[in-house]
Each structure stands twice: as C-alpha cells, then as structure tokens.
Design a protein around this motif. Structure first.
Motif, PDB file in Angstrom:
ATOM      1  N   ARG A  67       0.825  -1.207   0.000  1.00 37.26           N
ATOM      2  CA  ARG A  67       0.000   0.000   0.000  1.00 37.26           C
ATOM      3  C   ARG A  67       0.861   1.261   0.000  1.00 37.26           C
ATOM      4  NH1 ARG A  67      -5.001  -0.151   3.644  1.00 37.26           N
ATOM      5  NH2 ARG A  67      -5.789   1.089   1.939  1.00 37.26           N
TER       6      ARG A  67
ATOM      7  N   ARG B 147       2.084   5.106  -1.156  1.00 35.90           N
ATOM      8  CA  ARG B 147       1.470   6.428  -1.387  1.00 35.90           C
ATOM      9  C   ARG B 147       1.771   6.815  -2.830  1.00 35.90           C
ATOM     10  NH1 ARG B 147       3.571   8.873   4.051  1.00 35.90           N
ATOM     11  NH2 ARG B 147       4.828  10.064   2.581  1.00 35.90           N
TER      12      ARG B 147
ATOM     13  N   ARG C 149       0.014   6.996  -6.982  1.00 37.86           N
ATOM     14  CA  ARG C 149      -1.161   6.965  -7.851  1.00 37.86           C
ATOM     15  C   ARG C 149      -0.694   7.000  -9.294  1.00 37.86           C
ATOM     16  NH1 ARG C 149      -6.321  11.025  -8.124  1.00 37.86           N
ATOM     17  NH2 ARG C 149      -7.362   9.847  -9.737  1.00 37.86           N
TER      18      ARG C 149
ATOM     19  N   ARG D 244      -1.384   2.144  -5.803  1.00 30.60           N
ATOM     20  CA  ARG D 244      -1.360   2.077  -4.338  1.00 30.60           C
ATOM     21  C   ARG D 244      -1.217   0.656  -3.777  1.00 30.60           C
ATOM     22  NH1 ARG D 244      -5.898   3.723   0.002  1.00 30.60           N
ATOM     23  NH2 ARG D 244      -4.504   3.791   1.781  1.00 30.60           N
TER      24      ARG D 244
ATOM     25  N   SER E 198      -2.462   1.025 -13.720  1.00 34.20           N
ATOM     26  CA  SER E 198      -1.716   0.814 -12.476  1.00 34.20           C
ATOM     27  C   SER E 198      -0.644  -0.253 -12.667  1.00 34.20           C
ATOM     28  CB  SER E 198      -2.658   0.384 -11.354  1.00 34.20           C
ATOM     29  OG  SER E 198      -3.585   1.382 -11.063  1.00 34.20           O
TER      30      SER E 198
ATOM     31  N   ARG F  57      -0.195  11.517  -2.049  1.00 37.24           N
ATOM     32  CA  ARG F  57       0.385  10.470  -2.889  1.00 37.24           C
ATOM     33  C   ARG F  57       1.256  11.076  -3.985  1.00 37.24           C
ATOM     34  NH1 ARG F  57      -4.464   6.331  -4.467  1.00 37.24           N
ATOM     35  NH2 ARG F  57      -5.549   6.433  -2.492  1.00 37.24           N
TER      36      ARG F  57
ATOM     37  N   HIS G 231       2.191  11.063  -7.744  1.00 34.53           N
ATOM     38  CA  HIS G 231       1.360  10.737  -8.900  1.00 34.53           C
ATOM     39  C   HIS G 231       2.246  10.632 -10.138  1.00 34.53           C
ATOM     40  CE1 HIS G 231      -2.720  11.750 -11.052  1.00 34.53           C
ATOM     41  NE2 HIS G 231      -2.223  10.607 -11.439  1.00 34.53           N
TER      42      HIS G 231
ATOM     43  N   GLU H 265       4.333  14.193  -4.146  1.00 39.22           N
ATOM     44  CA  GLU H 265       3.255  14.069  -3.162  1.00 39.22           C
ATOM     45  C   GLU H 265       2.774  15.444  -2.686  1.00 39.22           C
ATOM     46  OE1 GLU H 265       3.101  12.273   1.334  1.00 39.22           O
ATOM     47  OE2 GLU H 265       4.309  11.238  -0.161  1.00 39.22           O
TER      48      GLU H 265
END
Length: 182
Positions: A46, A48, A50, A53, A82, A125, A127, A164
C-alpha cells in the motif's frame, strides 16, 4: 491460487514471481492471504502512489531449508494503467538487478520536461501522470488518467512525476519524467 504459487516457487525454478491483480483490499485481495499462508515475509504494501497504491513486495521462503534464497514476489495492481506504471517503476528495475545487468541496460531514461498544459497531483500520494509529446517537445498530460484507461497506456510517451501533496501544476513548469518513447 495456492497451487499456482507453490508451482512457481517449487516446480518452475523462477527467480522472481510477478503477480498482477488480486492484491487490492477487502474481498478482492486474493494474493496476499495465499502468500501469507506460505510464510510470505512482507517488505512493503500500500504505497502512497497513484496509480499503483496496492503494490506489494516481499519474500517467499522456497522450502523449509533456511539456506535456500527466498523467492522475491512483486504483486502489482490489476487495473491496466496501475499495472503498467508499477511495472515501469518497480518490476523493470528489479528484473534488471536480478539479471545482473548494468543500470543503463533495460531501463527507461529520465529527464526534466516542460509541461504544455497544466496537470494535478494527488493529496498524500506521488502521482505518475501519463503524457504525450507535443510537436514543440513539451509534455501534454493525457485527459484520461483512470487506472482502467487502456488508451492512456497506448498513447503515453512519458510518465510525469508529480510529487506528493502537489496540487495544480501549471503549464510551463518543469517536472521529472520517465521517458517511454521519444
């Protein structure tokens, strides 16, 4: 699931197990419980990030013999964008390292690029925004950034790194990017 993991670990002689999908949370999290049932040692889960995740990494013991090197396991999210982004960020460098290749081999170049249009980051997060090259050599974020957006993979020339907690990033600003194609 358990049989497939055991086959990869014990019968196929693989050096790395990469799974895609089934690593989400809740009822759709199928891979992690199966791995844990085989003694999986969790490294991270998990992120942080995008998209990406639910990305998970850890080591799976090969047998009860502690002298055997454990099998590295990288579980990527199941949504296409993803999976694509996390493969580029984590699987590609891991495969290169396990193969003993020099850093410049089988890696994507990175460089700082100028934005042709604004883009947005994600709260809490990092990205990675899929983007295309413009005729003048700047980066234009693709309009569809959803994790299931297949076109965003097919049309992406680069992945823009938006740090982030970054909100709106205006056109003309410079960001680091992973170059997928020139």
């Amino acid at each position: 699931m358990r049989r497939a993991l055991l086959a990869a670990r014990d019968e196929l002689g693989v050096d790395l197990l990469v799974a895609s999908g089934g690593i989400s949370v809740g009822d759709h999290d199928l891979v992690l419980p199966a791995l844990e049932g085989l003694g999986f040692e969790l490294g991270f889960r998990r992120l942080r990030l995008r998209p990406g995740r639910p990305t998970t990494f850890g080591l799976l013991p090969r047998s009860s013999d502690a002298s055997e090197r454990p099998l590295p396991v990288l579980a990527l999210p199941g949504n296409p964008a993803s999976t694509f982004v996390t493969f580029e960020l984590f699987a590609r460098p891991l495969i290169r390292a396990l193969a003993g290749l020099p850093e410049r081999a089988w890696s994507r170049p990175t460089r700082v690029v100028e934005l042709a249009e604004p883009t947005r980051g994600s709260p809490r997060r990092t990205h990675y925004v899929r983007a295309r090259w413009t005729e003048d050599g700047r980066a234009a974020p693709l309009s569809k950034q959803l994790s299931g957006a297949l076109r965003s993979i097919a049309y992406a020339d680069l992945l823009l790194h938006v740090p982030e907690d970054r909100g709106e990033v205006p056109a003309g600003e410079r960001l680091s990017a992973v170059i997928l194609r020139e």
